[in-house]
Write a protein that holds these residues in place. Structure first.
Motif, PDB file in Angstrom:
ATOM      1  N   MET A   1     -11.074 -11.202   3.206  1.00 35.95           N
ATOM      2  CA  MET A   1     -11.530 -10.106   2.347  1.00 35.95           C
ATOM      3  C   MET A   1     -10.453  -9.727   1.330  1.00 35.95           C
ATOM      4  SD  MET A   1     -14.586  -9.432   3.179  1.00 35.95           S
ATOM      5  CE  MET A   1     -15.732  -9.800   4.519  1.00 35.95           C
ATOM      6  N   ALA A   2     -10.870  -9.081   0.242  1.00 38.02           N
ATOM      7  CA  ALA A   2      -9.927  -8.731  -0.818  1.00 38.02           C
ATOM      8  C   ALA A   2      -8.994  -7.602  -0.418  1.00 38.02           C
ATOM      9  CB  ALA A   2     -10.685  -8.354  -2.089  1.00 38.02           C
ATOM     10  N   TRP A   3      -9.332  -6.846   0.635  1.00 35.06           N
ATOM     11  CA  TRP A   3      -8.339  -5.934   1.183  1.00 35.06           C
ATOM     12  C   TRP A   3      -7.260  -6.748   1.878  1.00 35.06           C
ATOM     13  CZ3 TRP A   3     -13.481  -4.053   2.900  1.00 35.06           C
ATOM     14  CH2 TRP A   3     -13.900  -2.920   2.202  1.00 35.06           C
ATOM     15  N   ALA A   4      -6.002  -6.328   1.750  1.00 32.59           N
ATOM     16  CA  ALA A   4      -4.923  -7.016   2.472  1.00 32.59           C
ATOM     17  C   ALA A   4      -4.986  -6.689   3.960  1.00 32.59           C
ATOM     18  CB  ALA A   4      -3.564  -6.615   1.894  1.00 32.59           C
ATOM     19  N   GLY A   5      -5.473  -5.494   4.281  1.00 31.76           N
ATOM     20  CA  GLY A   5      -5.621  -5.107   5.681  1.00 31.76           C
ATOM     21  C   GLY A   5      -4.387  -4.502   6.309  1.00 31.76           C
ATOM     22  N   LYS A   6      -3.370  -4.185   5.476  1.00 29.18           N
ATOM     23  CA  LYS A   6      -2.117  -3.651   6.032  1.00 29.18           C
ATOM     24  C   LYS A   6      -1.624  -2.447   5.233  1.00 29.18           C
ATOM     25  CE  LYS A   6       0.819  -6.975   6.018  1.00 29.18           C
ATOM     26  NZ  LYS A   6       2.083  -7.702   6.280  1.00 29.18           N
ATOM     27  N   VAL A   7      -1.050  -1.495   5.962  1.00 21.03           N
ATOM     28  CA  VAL A   7      -0.416  -0.319   5.379  1.00 21.03           C
ATOM     29  C   VAL A   7       1.049  -0.312   5.795  1.00 21.03           C
ATOM     30  CG1 VAL A   7      -0.339   2.215   5.404  1.00 21.03           C
ATOM     31  CG2 VAL A   7      -2.551   1.020   5.440  1.00 21.03           C
ATOM     32  N   LEU A   8       1.926  -0.014   4.850  1.00 22.09           N
ATOM     33  CA  LEU A   8       3.354   0.141   5.154  1.00 22.09           C
ATOM     34  C   LEU A   8       3.665   1.627   5.216  1.00 22.09           C
ATOM     35  CD1 LEU A   8       6.170  -1.098   5.544  1.00 22.09           C
ATOM     36  CD2 LEU A   8       6.445  -1.045   3.050  1.00 22.09           C
ATOM     37  N   ARG A   9       4.114   2.086   6.358  1.00 24.51           N
ATOM     38  CA  ARG A   9       4.467   3.502   6.527  1.00 24.51           C
ATOM     39  C   ARG A   9       5.985   3.627   6.544  1.00 24.51           C
ATOM     40  NH1 ARG A   9       1.581   7.980   8.003  1.00 24.51           N
ATOM     41  NH2 ARG A   9      -0.234   6.666   8.501  1.00 24.51           N
ATOM     42  N   VAL A  10       6.511   4.441   5.648  1.00 26.65           N
ATOM     43  CA  VAL A  10       7.956   4.605   5.498  1.00 26.65           C
ATOM     44  C   VAL A  10       8.334   6.043   5.829  1.00 26.65           C
ATOM     45  CG1 VAL A  10       9.926   4.408   3.942  1.00 26.65           C
ATOM     46  CG2 VAL A  10       7.982   2.847   3.691  1.00 26.65           C
ATOM     47  N   ASN A  11       9.120   6.218   6.888  1.00 27.64           N
ATOM     48  CA  ASN A  11       9.633   7.533   7.250  1.00 27.64           C
ATOM     49  C   ASN A  11      11.023   7.675   6.643  1.00 27.64           C
ATOM     50  OD1 ASN A  11      11.039   9.679   8.714  1.00 27.64           O
ATOM     51  ND2 ASN A  11       9.234   9.718  10.049  1.00 27.64           N
ATOM     52  N   LEU A  12      11.105   8.435   5.563  1.00 31.57           N
ATOM     53  CA  LEU A  12      12.372   8.557   4.841  1.00 31.57           C
ATOM     54  C   LEU A  12      13.412   9.332   5.640  1.00 31.57           C
ATOM     55  CD1 LEU A  12      10.802   9.283   1.367  1.00 31.57           C
ATOM     56  CD2 LEU A  12      12.139   7.254   1.944  1.00 31.57           C
ATOM     57  N   THR A  13      12.970  10.260   6.463  1.00 25.47           N
ATOM     58  CA  THR A  13      13.907  11.026   7.289  1.00 25.47           C
ATOM     59  C   THR A  13      14.592  10.138   8.310  1.00 25.47           C
ATOM     60  OG1 THR A  13      12.492  12.978   7.037  1.00 25.47           O
ATOM     61  CG2 THR A  13      14.148  13.036   8.780  1.00 25.47           C
ATOM     62  N   ALA A  14      13.807   9.309   8.961  1.00 25.46           N
ATOM     63  CA  ALA A  14      14.346   8.413   9.999  1.00 25.46           C
ATOM     64  C   ALA A  14      14.853   7.099   9.433  1.00 25.46           C
ATOM     65  CB  ALA A  14      13.258   8.133  11.043  1.00 25.46           C
ATOM     66  N   GLY A  15      14.452   6.769   8.209  1.00 26.90           N
ATOM     67  CA  GLY A  15      14.886   5.516   7.599  1.00 26.90           C
ATOM     68  C   GLY A  15      14.156   4.295   8.139  1.00 26.90           C
ATOM     69  N   THR A  16      12.895   4.464   8.571  1.00 26.30           N
ATOM     70  CA  THR A  16      12.160   3.369   9.189  1.00 26.30           C
ATOM     71  C   THR A  16      10.994   2.895   8.324  1.00 26.30           C
ATOM     72  OG1 THR A  16      10.757   4.936  10.391  1.00 26.30           O
ATOM     73  CG2 THR A  16      12.738   4.138  11.512  1.00 26.30           C
ATOM     74  N   CYS A  17      10.660   1.622   8.454  1.00 25.62           N
ATOM     75  CA  CYS A  17       9.524   1.016   7.772  1.00 25.62           C
ATOM     76  C   CYS A  17       8.645   0.349   8.830  1.00 25.62           C
ATOM     77  CB  CYS A  17       9.977  -0.024   6.753  1.00 25.62           C
ATOM     78  SG  CYS A  17      11.074   0.605   5.456  1.00 25.62           S
ATOM     79  N   THR A  18       7.398   0.734   8.916  1.00 20.58           N
ATOM     80  CA  THR A  18       6.519   0.252   9.973  1.00 20.58           C
ATOM     81  C   THR A  18       5.197  -0.232   9.395  1.00 20.58           C
ATOM     82  OG1 THR A  18       7.449   1.951  11.432  1.00 20.58           O
ATOM     83  CG2 THR A  18       5.461   0.825  12.188  1.00 20.58           C
ATOM     84  N   SER A  19       4.743  -1.389   9.850  1.00 15.99           N
ATOM     85  CA  SER A  19       3.452  -1.924   9.439  1.00 15.99           C
ATOM     86  C   SER A  19       2.362  -1.430  10.384  1.00 15.99           C
ATOM     87  CB  SER A  19       3.487  -3.453   9.461  1.00 15.99           C
ATOM     88  OG  SER A  19       2.196  -3.985   9.230  1.00 15.99           O
ATOM     89  N   GLU A  20       1.183  -1.103   9.814  1.00 21.37           N
ATOM     90  CA  GLU A  20       0.037  -0.740  10.638  1.00 21.37           C
ATOM     91  C   GLU A  20      -1.229  -1.284   9.989  1.00 21.37           C
ATOM     92  OE1 GLU A  20      -1.201   3.751   9.449  1.00 21.37           O
ATOM     93  OE2 GLU A  20       0.838   3.584  10.266  1.00 21.37           O
ATOM     94  N   PRO A  21      -2.276  -1.521  10.759  1.00 19.34           N
ATOM     95  CA  PRO A  21      -3.509  -2.046  10.183  1.00 19.34           C
ATOM     96  C   PRO A  21      -4.218  -1.005   9.337  1.00 19.34           C
ATOM     97  CG  PRO A  21      -3.815  -1.588  12.514  1.00 19.34           C
ATOM     98  CD  PRO A  21      -2.349  -1.417  12.240  1.00 19.34           C
ATOM     99  N   LEU A  22      -4.838  -1.453   8.250  1.00 14.94           N
ATOM    100  CA  LEU A  22      -5.630  -0.569   7.410  1.00 14.94           C
ATOM    101  C   LEU A  22      -6.831  -0.063   8.209  1.00 14.94           C
ATOM    102  CD1 LEU A  22      -5.996   0.455   4.421  1.00 14.94           C
ATOM    103  CD2 LEU A  22      -7.555  -1.476   4.110  1.00 14.94           C
ATOM    104  N   ASN A  23      -7.142   1.216   8.063  1.00 18.08           N
ATOM    105  CA  ASN A  23      -8.308   1.786   8.730  1.00 18.08           C
ATOM    106  C   ASN A  23      -9.563   1.270   8.016  1.00 18.08           C
ATOM    107  OD1 ASN A  23     -10.498   3.547   9.476  1.00 18.08           O
ATOM    108  ND2 ASN A  23      -8.979   5.014  10.241  1.00 18.08           N
ATOM    109  N   MET A  24     -10.189   0.241   8.577  1.00 18.99           N
ATOM    110  CA  MET A  24     -11.297  -0.417   7.906  1.00 18.99           C
ATOM    111  C   MET A  24     -12.556   0.457   7.856  1.00 18.99           C
ATOM    112  SD  MET A  24      -9.868  -2.985   6.730  1.00 18.99           S
ATOM    113  CE  MET A  24     -11.352  -3.537   5.904  1.00 18.99           C
ATOM    114  N   GLU A  25     -12.719   1.342   8.819  1.00 19.12           N
ATOM    115  CA  GLU A  25     -13.855   2.268   8.745  1.00 19.12           C
ATOM    116  C   GLU A  25     -13.729   3.140   7.509  1.00 19.12           C
ATOM    117  OE1 GLU A  25     -15.886   5.996  11.222  1.00 19.12           O
ATOM    118  OE2 GLU A  25     -14.249   4.835  12.134  1.00 19.12           O
ATOM    119  N   TRP A  26     -12.531   3.660   7.267  1.00 20.16           N
ATOM    120  CA  TRP A  26     -12.291   4.452   6.065  1.00 20.16           C
ATOM    121  C   TRP A  26     -12.424   3.600   4.814  1.00 20.16           C
ATOM    122  CZ3 TRP A  26      -7.274   7.666   7.553  1.00 20.16           C
ATOM    123  CH2 TRP A  26      -7.622   8.598   8.539  1.00 20.16           C
TER     124      TRP A  26
END
Length: 615
Positions: A1-26
């Motif tokens: 599908m043309a959606w990549a299916g991934k979201v990158l969540r960046v917590n600037l306070t903690a300095g972390t970068c985390t991958s999570e699946p795109l909410n396909m229902e949304w």
């Protein structure tokens, strides 16, 4: 599908970068980009949060057609709660950055918290890292992008960043990519700066995930491109003249706001319009316009690249501004020019360069200068406060005020608050030509009645891109309506608002809507992501997005009392032109609009509307 299916969540306070699946229902309910990012935001933050606090979040998002072969598929949006308005903020940009994020395999990036030190995010396909930006802090956009490319030894790295305006919390600071493409409105750059986030640098080599039906997608995009090419606006007018083609058109119909909306016609409009940009200068025989330019995948190419006269007072002995860069588009030329009574094309181009260089919205900046010049002429703002005279028509004052605001110096700090706060400070709130704190674009709503309702009800404050009734009222697209009457405008505004939300969320440029309807968009989305994305569903998605934004604003504290226009537009009739003697008829249109929307008399969603839209 043309959606990549991934979201990158960046917590600037903690300095972390985390991958999570795109909410396909949304994704199926809100499509992508503007709609989907707003859904994430409203689910994750308190609507009453301080926009410049760590608790606010800011999201960069692409749409399903971003990065594909769909024409204009290079768009991305920046979604947050805006500091200029306190309302939902969603700013859209073109260029190449959005496609690059998609090529790296991400649909969106969500930033939360605040970094204890300046940082920038570097993304290379699946790898994402927060890196020290201390050496970049204080640099302009024009310095930041090449510096990052040099650090990573890759000139193809795409950069979305802020300049000094964002760092200094100018409330209309923009996010800039590709040096002069902007997510420009509502102060998204100030939120970025408040988080000590200087830039997002992206290099993607993965491409877009396979579309659902490649053959059908190629056929649909080919057919849609032909529609654009055969249309007089997208195939001829915009490529040749850009949006500046409107300057003389709007002026002649008596709807060009001039000198802070005191007037509706500007005698020097022809000196700052599209035709003037093409004309050879007397000084060097060269035109202001160098060439047009396209964003990623665009077959329209409305962008302007300009070069300032090297002998002009603004850049004389300043060779750093002699090169070609992003030129004037209509809204910027109006805000920097007619709104202030300034007819010097080179001065406007220089001020626009500064807005790009330091990351400022030229619409809000220019319109705020209009308020400053009126207050100066009234004697409310004194010469001693500014440091020089600032009457209407002064190109010198425009240039100096642009420099001061861009650098965050002197009186520029007051301008950086926007016209609403500035006018309130000087005891004349009525002179801020804004809605919900955001300044008007380039259309006077006494001469184009539908734009008054558009401005008053826009979820992100005064905005033309949320419901461009000019297309119908002036250009006759898709049908011609009378710009001087309020009849039928509530239905027209709602239709434009819903359709625009769908266009934005697909990841394509709103300018395609001069030629396309949702019937042209639907086959592309169906081939890319799913058969359910027919015209009826796209209309429903657009309506769902609009109501979701409205509901967030209601929870943030906005009421029907905020759906208003400045007194000047509803009590001071136009003095000249076809609209002479008219004020805007908002009072007649608004109750009908609420009814068409399925809201109560206070402008809130009814339970029936919530249930129908699944909100």
């Amino acid at each position: 599908m043309a959606w990549a299916g991934k979201v990158l969540r960046v917590n600037l306070t903690a300095g972390t970068c985390t991958s999570e699946p795109l909410n396909m229902e949304w994704a199926h309910l809100y499509l992508g980009s503007r709609g989907l990012a707003t859904k994430y935001l409203v689910e994750e933050i308190d609507a009453k949060v301080d926009p410049l606090s760590p608790e606010n979040k800011i999201i960069w998002a692409t749409g399903p057609l971003t990065g594909t072969m769909a024409s204009t598929g290079g768009r991305y949006t920046v979604v947050t709660k805006g500091p200029l308005t306190g309302a939902i903020a969603c700013s859209n940009s073109g260029g190449y950055w959005g496609a690059e994020l998609k090529f790296a395999g991400w649909d969106m990036v969500i930033f939360e918290g605040r970094s204890p030190m300046p940082v920038y995010l570097h993304i290379e396909n699946d790898t994402a890292r927060l890196l020290d930006a201390s050496a970049l802090w204080g640099l302009s956009v024009w310095e930041t992008e090449p510096a990052i490319q040099k650090m990573h030894q890759d000139p193809l790295t795409r950069v979305s960043c802020i300049g000094r305006a964002g760092e200094n919390q100018v409330l209309f600071a923009a996010v800039i990519n590709d040096l002069h493409r902007a997510a420009g409105r509502s102060g998204v750059g100030a939120v970025m700066g408040s988080k000590n986030l200087k830039a997002i640098a992206v290099r993607g080599t993965l491409g877009v995930s396979t579309v659902r039906d490649p053959k059908a997608f190629m056929a649909a995009t080919k057919a849609a491109k032909k529609v654009l090419a055969d249309n007089a606006v997208t195939g001829e007018g915009l490529p040749k003249f850009g949006t500046q083609v409107l300057m003389n058109v709007i002026n002649e119909m008596g709807a060009l706001p001039t000198r802070n909306h005191r007037d509706v016609e500007f005698s020097e409009a022809s000196q700052i319009g599209a035709e003037a940009m093409h004309e050879p200068r007397k000084s060097d025989g060269k035109p202001n316009l160098v060439t047009n330019q396209a964003c990623f995948g665009c077959t329209i190419a409305c962008g302007r690249i300009s070069k300032i006269d090297e002998t002009h007072f603004s850049v004389k002995n300043r060779p750093e501004y002699w090169g070609a860069s992003g030129g004037l588009e209509y809204e910027a030329a109006w805000a920097l020019g007619a709104a202030n009574g300034v007819g010097d094309l080179e001065a406007l181009t220089y001020a626009n360069f500064l807005c790009n260089e330091q990351g400022m919205d030229p619409i809000s900046f220019g319109a705020t200068i209009g308020a400053v010049m009126e207050l100066f002429e009234m004697g409310v703002i004194k010469r001693e406060e500014i440091g020089f005279d600032a009457p209407f028509g002064s190109a010198d004052a425009l240039v100096r005020l642009a420099e001061m605001t861009a650098q965050g110096e002197g009186f520029g700090k007051m301008i950086g608050l926007g016209s609403k706060r500035l006018c309130e400070h000087y005891g004349h709130p009525e002179l801020s030509m804004s809605v919900k704190g955001q300044e008007f674009p380039a259309y006077d709503s006494r001469g184009i009645q539908g734009m008054g309702l558009t401005y008053a009800t826009s979820n992100r404050g005064a905005c033309h891109l949320r419901s461009y009734t000019v297309a119908s009222e002036v250009l006759g697209i898709p049908v011609k309506t009378d710009p001087l009457t309020t009849d039928g405008k509530p239905e027209l505004v709602k239709a434009f608002q819903d359709a625009t939300a769908a266009f934005d969320s697909a990841g394509i440029c709103i300018f395609t809507s001069f030629a396309w309807t949702l019937a042209d968009v639907a086959p592309q989305l169906q081939a890319a992501i799913g058969e359910e994305f027919d015209v009826e569903n796209l209309n429903l998605i657009g309506e769902r997005i609009w109501n979701m934004e409205r509901d967030f604003n209601n929870r943030a504290g906005f009421t029907s009392k905020d759906d208003k226009l400045p007194p000047r537009l509803v009590s001071e009739p136009a003095k000249t032109g076809p609209a002479k003697g008219l004020v805007n008829g908002l009072a007649r249109m608004l109750p009908e609009y609420y009814n068409v929307r399925g809201w109560d008399t206070d402008g809130r969603l009814t339970q029936a509307t919530r249930e129908r839209l699944g909100l």
